[in-house]
Design a protein around this motif. Structure first.
Motif, PDB file in Angstrom:
ATOM      1  N   THR A  42      32.346  26.635  36.177  1.00 32.71           N
ATOM      2  CA  THR A  42      32.682  26.004  37.444  1.00 32.71           C
ATOM      3  C   THR A  42      31.761  24.792  37.613  1.00 32.71           C
ATOM      4  O   THR A  42      30.992  24.460  36.713  1.00 32.71           O
ATOM      5  CB  THR A  42      32.489  26.965  38.635  1.00 32.71           C
ATOM      6  OG1 THR A  42      31.090  27.218  38.809  1.00 32.71           O
ATOM      7  CG2 THR A  42      33.217  28.279  38.405  1.00 32.71           C
ATOM      8  N   GLY A  66      39.728  34.384  40.446  1.00 32.48           N
ATOM      9  CA  GLY A  66      38.348  34.404  40.011  1.00 32.48           C
ATOM     10  C   GLY A  66      38.156  35.249  38.768  1.00 32.48           C
ATOM     11  O   GLY A  66      39.112  35.701  38.136  1.00 32.48           O
ATOM     12  N   ALA A 117      34.297  33.820  42.539  1.00 29.43           N
ATOM     13  CA  ALA A 117      35.543  33.225  43.023  1.00 29.43           C
ATOM     14  C   ALA A 117      35.372  31.705  43.013  1.00 29.43           C
ATOM     15  O   ALA A 117      34.410  31.191  43.592  1.00 29.43           O
ATOM     16  CB  ALA A 117      35.864  33.710  44.427  1.00 29.43           C
TER      17      ALA A 117
END
Length: 217
Positions: A42, A66, A117
């Motif tokens: 991420t 996620g 997530a």
């Protein structure tokens, strides 16, 4: 049956980018040990994990909601019924951050795990009620790192490690360090039934179940 998995992760507390050289170092280390981990990235986090596929169900689920990984054997009981490992993963992966505590309250057994997530970009790691399946963690500058395997953190050069004489003496006497100690002062273990988040060392809100936020090494 239990799922067998290992994972390593590092996340920026201030939500900045994880250095590429650190990512490459971790990938190279695992490759040198004949592992071929899956990568999850991420904006501010980097995770490597591998399902060892020794026995049992899949250890992870990775969807738009996620990534969730459960290493071990949670006994998931909801509404008086015992659910499968796959059901536990599915419910965990659909949980919002304020629901993870409720999810873990429904689980017995020996396990540890991870949940992230993308919309939050916050990692949550947790242990079982006895702390029998450890996760090792530490903080270095702006970064929070963790792994199910101590040897991974021990062999990564970018992680500062200072021998802990007390822990080393305990290993000599008992075969393992006591409490949350490891052989290095900077690396700790998650104790029983705790949830740590990658944001807990910042001034933002964080989810810590059972204890106050620990003092960073």
């Amino acid at each position: 049956p239990q799922s067998m998995a290992i994972f390593f992760g590092i996340s920026s507390i201030s939500k900045s980018k994880v250095p590429d050289i650190w990512k490459q170092s971790a990938q190279t280390l695992l490759s040198n040990h004949s592992l071929h981990p899956t990568t999850y990235v991420t904006k501010s986090s980097f995770i490597l994990w591998q399902d060892m596929k020794i026995w049992g169900p899949e250890s992870s689920t990775n969807t738009a909601a996620g990534l969730s990984i459960i290493a071990g054997n949670p006994i998931y009981i909801k509404n008086g019924r015992c659910f499968s490992h796959d059901s536990a993963l599915a419910d965990l992966n659909s949980s919002k951050h304020d629901q993870i505590e409720k999810f873990l309250m429904l689980c017995n057994g020996t396990f540890c795990g991870l949940h992230i997530a993308p919309i939050e970009d916050t990692i949550y790691i947790y242990s079982d009620k006895l702390g029998a399946r450890p996760i090792y963690w530490g903080v270095q500058g702006d970064f929070f790192y963790f792994s199910t395997s101590f040897w991974i953190l021990e062999q990564l050069d970018f992680i500062t490690k200072t021998p802990d004489d007390i822990a080393i003496s305990e290993v000599s006497a008992f075969g393992f360090p006591l409490g949350t100690r490891s052989p290095y002062k900077e690396i700790k273990t998650i104790f029983d039934l705790r949830i740590f988040s990658s944001s807990m060392f910042s001034k933002s809100t964080s989810l810590i179940y059972g204890v106050n936020p620990p003092i960073s090494p």
